[in-house]
Structure formats: C-alpha cells, structure tokens
Design an enzyme around this catalytic site. Structure first.
Site, mmCIF file in Angstrom:
data_model
loop_
_atom_site.group_PDB
_atom_site.id
_atom_site.type_symbol
_atom_site.label_atom_id
_atom_site.label_comp_id
_atom_site.label_asym_id
_atom_site.label_seq_id
_atom_site.Cartn_x
_atom_site.Cartn_y
_atom_site.Cartn_z
ATOM 1 N N SER A 439 90.400 29.240 92.112
ATOM 2 C CA SER A 439 89.937 30.403 92.839
ATOM 3 C C SER A 439 91.049 31.448 92.891
ATOM 4 O O SER A 439 91.516 31.906 91.849
ATOM 5 C CB SER A 439 89.451 30.003 94.231
ATOM 6 N N GLN A 440 91.543 31.814 94.090
ATOM 7 C CA GLN A 440 92.709 32.687 94.137
ATOM 8 C C GLN A 440 93.854 32.059 93.351
ATOM 9 O O GLN A 440 94.607 32.750 92.655
ATOM 10 C CB GLN A 440 93.149 32.918 95.582
#
Length: 576
Positions: A439-440
C-alpha cells in the site's frame, strides 16, 4: 460457444424472500484477552457496547492495537428449526474483520480467519462467513456468539457492515461459481474475456432459472449484460459459457446473478485484460529531477545522530532486535526496528516500509536468520510522531500547498536516511539490499528504489499506493474524499495546483528511475488501491519485472505471497 453483448433485461421471475437477520447492531465489547470470554455463561453485563459496522478507533478506542472481544446473545426461535434442519443449519456472516479473529458459538470454536501472534497472519480483507449446524443451536433459548479479534496496527475490529445470522434456505444449496482459464483471471493476449459459471444443485428438486452477467470498467463505464437460461435435475450440475468481446486494456468488474424459483444468488468478481498495455502517461514537471536532487542534498546536511538500543524482550530467538532513532530531513526524528542474526557474518538486508497510518512492527519479518531486517516508521507514523504528527485523516494533505513542504518529501527522504543507516553497519552486505512494503509501503518501496538506484538491488511493492492521482481519484472513493473535503475548507486552493504538487510524488513518474529487478503483487478486487493505478506505475518500469495477481484478494494479500517474496529474493541473489 460465444454470447455477445445484449441490452439489460428485467426478469419476470418471483424473488425468494431472504430470511430475517437475527442480530442487533450493537454488541458487548471489551479490550484485552481472556479465554473465559468465549464461554456462554460468562457475565458480560458490565462491558461497554459498540457498533459492529465500524472500526473500534471510530468508537472511542483511538490508537488501540492488540486483542479485543465482541459478544452478543440471541434467541433463535424454535419455529425456524425445521427449515434449518432441511437446508443445512444457519449462516453467520461477520463481514470483514481487521486483522485476525476466532469466532465462538455457545462456547465452542466455530471458525478462525487469520492467526494470532506469535504466528500472526493478517486477513483483514477477507469476508468472515461461518456455518452453524442445526444441532448446535439452543432452539427457543439464548445463544451466545463471541468473537476474539487481534489487530496488528492501524484500524481494528469489525468494520464492513452489520453482521447477519440467518437460517439457510434453498438458495444456500445451489452452488454458483465462476471459472477462468487462467488462475489469476488475467487475459494477457487478445481483447476478449471468456469465462464460465458452474451451477450445482444439491436440492432434491429440479431447478430452472436464468443467469445474468453485467460488466463495467473500473471507471464505471457500462460494457453490457449477457444472460442465459438453465435447467437442472435434482442433484444435477451444468456449466454455462460467457464471452465479452473487444475490450480495451484494463480491469473490469462483473456482477452475476442466478435467479430461480428456489432462490437467488449473487456473485461479484473482477478480471483484467492486457494490463501491461494500460497507458497512463507520466506528467513530470520540468524541475522534477532537480527537485529530488535538492532534497537529497538537503538531507545530506542533516547529521544522522544514530542511536541504537537493544530490546532484550525481543531478542530471545536467533536475532537481536534493536530500536534505532535517527535524524532525517528537517532534523525530524524517526525510528525503526533493526533485527540482526546472532551468528557471525555479513547478511543481506531488507528495508521494510509501512502502510498508511500503521505502526510497523517486525513480527513475521524478523524470523528469517538469513536476512537483516530494518522496519522503518516514517514521520507521522508509529513511534515516529515526536516532530511531525498530522494525524489521520490529514496526513495526505499535510503541506500540500507547497511541494517543498509536502509531507511525502520528508517521508521519501526518511527512507533514504534508513538506507544511510544500513550502509553504515558492518554486518550488512551492501551488495544485497532490498526494499519491500504494501500500500503506502508499496509506494515507498518504488520511490526508495527510484531515488537510491545505486543502493537498492531488489524492489518488492505490493498493492502500491500514491500512483496516477488523476485517475485514482476517479475510481477509488478514498482518499479522493479527503482531498475534496480539504478543497471545500480551502476555497482558494485549486485542483491544478494540488495535482501539480502530487506529480512530484507520483510513483508512476518515479518508476522510470528504478534500476533493479522488481516484483509487484496486487489484489484483483482491491478497492483502496485498484489494479489500474498499480499498473500505471508498473508499466513505466524499464527493468526486469514480474507481477502476481491474487484474484480473490482485495487490499490485503494472502500469507502465501509473503512466503513467496522471500523465496523470490533468495532466488534473485542465489541463496538457498
């Protein structure tokens, strides 16, 4: 046989009435963990109540991670017993739970999804549905459902809608599944998508009805609807083929429905068509390169001031675990976990970078004695909030007015400073340093590889975030909604200015700078970071690369990926 696009139709068939949900919205709730809380006779009258449709952080338990329990008592009417015996019992649907859970019915374990520490397995994106045999029910009496939840970091608990407890009906005895030639549901050659539905009738009655399939692009554009009729003998089965033609490269969402006099069933799934041909052009600003060179030079003026402390309680196995503190861009303090094999030698190192809003810990990452692991908490995350702490929501918009003050300029440099630390350590084999995260963390992985090409030798992003912002805001609800709220509160702000700032941090613009082999993994039904934005960056890579698609996964990938990625790293580096 091929079935070409036709207009949407309305079926004139009676709809089965679904059984009534027997569960309330509010359940009893308590943080902590005690095996006695699973028992039906435990007194929970002093527990607080919580709504089961939202993370517990939104219910007043902010920043709480770890164990918590939900409990509810429900009277199941005796009049439902005959139907339950006929059709197979009851179904308990708890939706999604962040991260792992064990569910008990009248004190007995009903099912487990994911796993608790020390063998933690995250399953926050899986639907929890459990079958309750009719002979386990106390008919006409009070029954107890207890759910133990473990949250590893970030949000926790039940969060995807109201739980349901229903008596099984005729439709629950009709199996309705979709199948593709490729396991990952990706069509890599050609612009046709063909798949089939298998229907299995476990009833002692004949059934007949229709199947409709509606397909839309991931941007919501309607592709069309196909339908077919079917008839099955009792205990019979059939396979029906469908094909959609002339599809553009991209990802598609399908909604299938089986409608019969015996009940209805719905099925949603996604597929991809030639994803490596998705074209999402870069939008570099003229000073893109000089912007990042200036950031590196500014970081170099900050004295790292490394501080390292052994954590005895975490160093009982084959590794020593330390907390590392260091100074990054703007003299901001950031911290991480450093895990080193106790045996002598130099070791390959993996920089683990974290998901949005989470507290990165090393459980599940530090056990392999062949690697050094450094788990970084970038500014504003985990225990790196002393000097920068915008909070969530708000982090994504922090400093957006000025590219030189935007929070991710510092965050990307935090990752570079983490590499500075690794390269300062005598036990690190600096010819073998990888970066990975989801994700991030997927975005941080690609950005770190791009901005440190001479140091990073392998890059492993999964479900990467911070990519292709103009398209991302069209196809995903979050975080576009946060930016819309920000714009509403700042009437002088302009979208063109926001997109211009974001372009410096967009990993599709950074991807061409990556110089190492890259493995990307995605979830095909990911609504948080949809596959389109993953491939917007992936397709800009000009290095040896490969991707893995998990067709039934959303934003959380199965444990098998995390096993595979270590095997992939070892293979790339010729390790056993």
């Amino acid at each position: 046989m091929h079935y070409f696009l036709k207009t949407t139709f309305l079926l004139a068939m009676p709809l089965a009435i679904s059984a009534q949900n027997m569960l309330p919205v509010k359940w009893k709730f308590k943080t902590g963990n005690d095996s006695l809380w699973a028992k039906s006779d435990f007194d929970d009258s002093q527990w607080a109540e919580i709504e089961t449709s939202q993370h517990w952080e939104k219910a007043g338990y902010e920043n709480y991670d770890g164990y918590a329990w939900y409990r509810v008592k429900v009277n199941i009417p005796a009049k439902l017993k005959s139907e339950a015996l006929k059709y197979g019992g009851l179904t308990l649907n708890l939706g999604k739970i962040d991260d792992a859970n064990a569910t008990y019915f009248n004190g007995q374990l009903l099912g487990k999804t994911g796993d608790f520490p020390p063998n933690f397995i995250n399953r926050y994106d899986d639907i929890r549905q459990y079958k309750i045999p009719a002979d386990k029910v106390l008919w006409g009496k009070e029954n107890t459902i207890a759910v133990c939840v473990y949250d590893h970091g970030g949000n926790g608990g039940m969060y995807s809608g109201d739980p349901e407890l229903k008596v099984m009906g005729a439709a629950d005895n009709i199996k309705f599944t979709v199948a593709f030639d490729s396991k990952d549901q990706i069509f890599r050659k050609g612009n046709n998508a063909d798949f089939s539905f298998a229907i299995k009738n476990s009833l002692d009655d004949k059934i007949g009805g229709k199947i409709s399939v509606t397909v839309k692009s991931d941007f919501g554009d309607s592709i069309g609807t196909l339908f077919r009729e079917f008839k099955l003998e009792k205990q019979g089965q059939a396979i029906l083929d469908f094909e959609f033609d002339k599809l553009k490269p991209g990802f598609y969402n399908a909604a299938a429905q089986l409608i019969s006099e015996n009940g209805n069933k719905k099925l949603k799934f996604s597929f991809g068509v030639e994803p490596e041909k998705i074209h999402s052009p870069t939008d570099f600003q003229p000073d893109f390169d000089s912007f990042w060179e200036a950031a590196k030079k500014e970081l170099a003026t900050v004295k790292p001031d490394y501080k390292i402390q052994l954590i005895d309680s975490l160093s009982k196995g084959n590794k020593n675990v330390y907390v590392v503190e260091m100074r990054s861009l703007g003299n901001v303090r950031v911290k991480g976990w450093y895990s080193v094999p106790k045996k002598e030698g130099k070791f390959p190192a993996i920089l683990h970078v974290q998901g949005y809003s989470s507290f990165l810990r090393l459980e599940g990452r530090a056990s392999d004695e062949d690697f050094i692991a450094f788990g970084l908490n970038i500014r504003g995350h985990g225990f790196s909030k002393d000097d920068v702490n915008p909070g969530f929501p708000g982090y994504l918009q922090y400093g957006i007015e000025d590219k030189n003050k935007y929070v991710y300029r510092g965050a990307y440099m935090d990752c570079r400073r983490a590499l500075d630390f690794l390269f300062s350590r005598p036990e690190v084999d600096t010819t073998k340093v990888a970066v990975e995260g989801g994700s991030q963390g997927g975005a941080l992985s690609m950005a770190t590889a791009a901005l440190n090409p001479e140091r990073i030798k392998l890059c492993l992003p999964h479900v990467p975030f911070l990519s292709d912002f103009p398209d991302y805001f069209k196809i995903a609800f979050w975080p576009g909604n946060e930016f819309k709220e920000y714009m509403a509160k700042n009437p002088v702000a302009k979208w063109d200015d926001v997109y211009r700032t974001l372009s410096y941090f967009d990993i599709k613009n950074l991807a061409p700078k990556v110089k190492c082999p890259t493995l990307m993994a995605i979830g095909l039904i990911d609504e948080v970071c949809p596959p389109h934005i993953n491939f917007a960056a992936y397709n800009q890579l000009n290095v040896p690369k490969e991707y893995i698609v998990y067709p039934t996964s959303g934003h959380g990938l199965p444990a098998e990926y995390h096993t595979y990625k270590y095997k992939w790293i070892k293979k790339q580096w010729g390790m056993k």
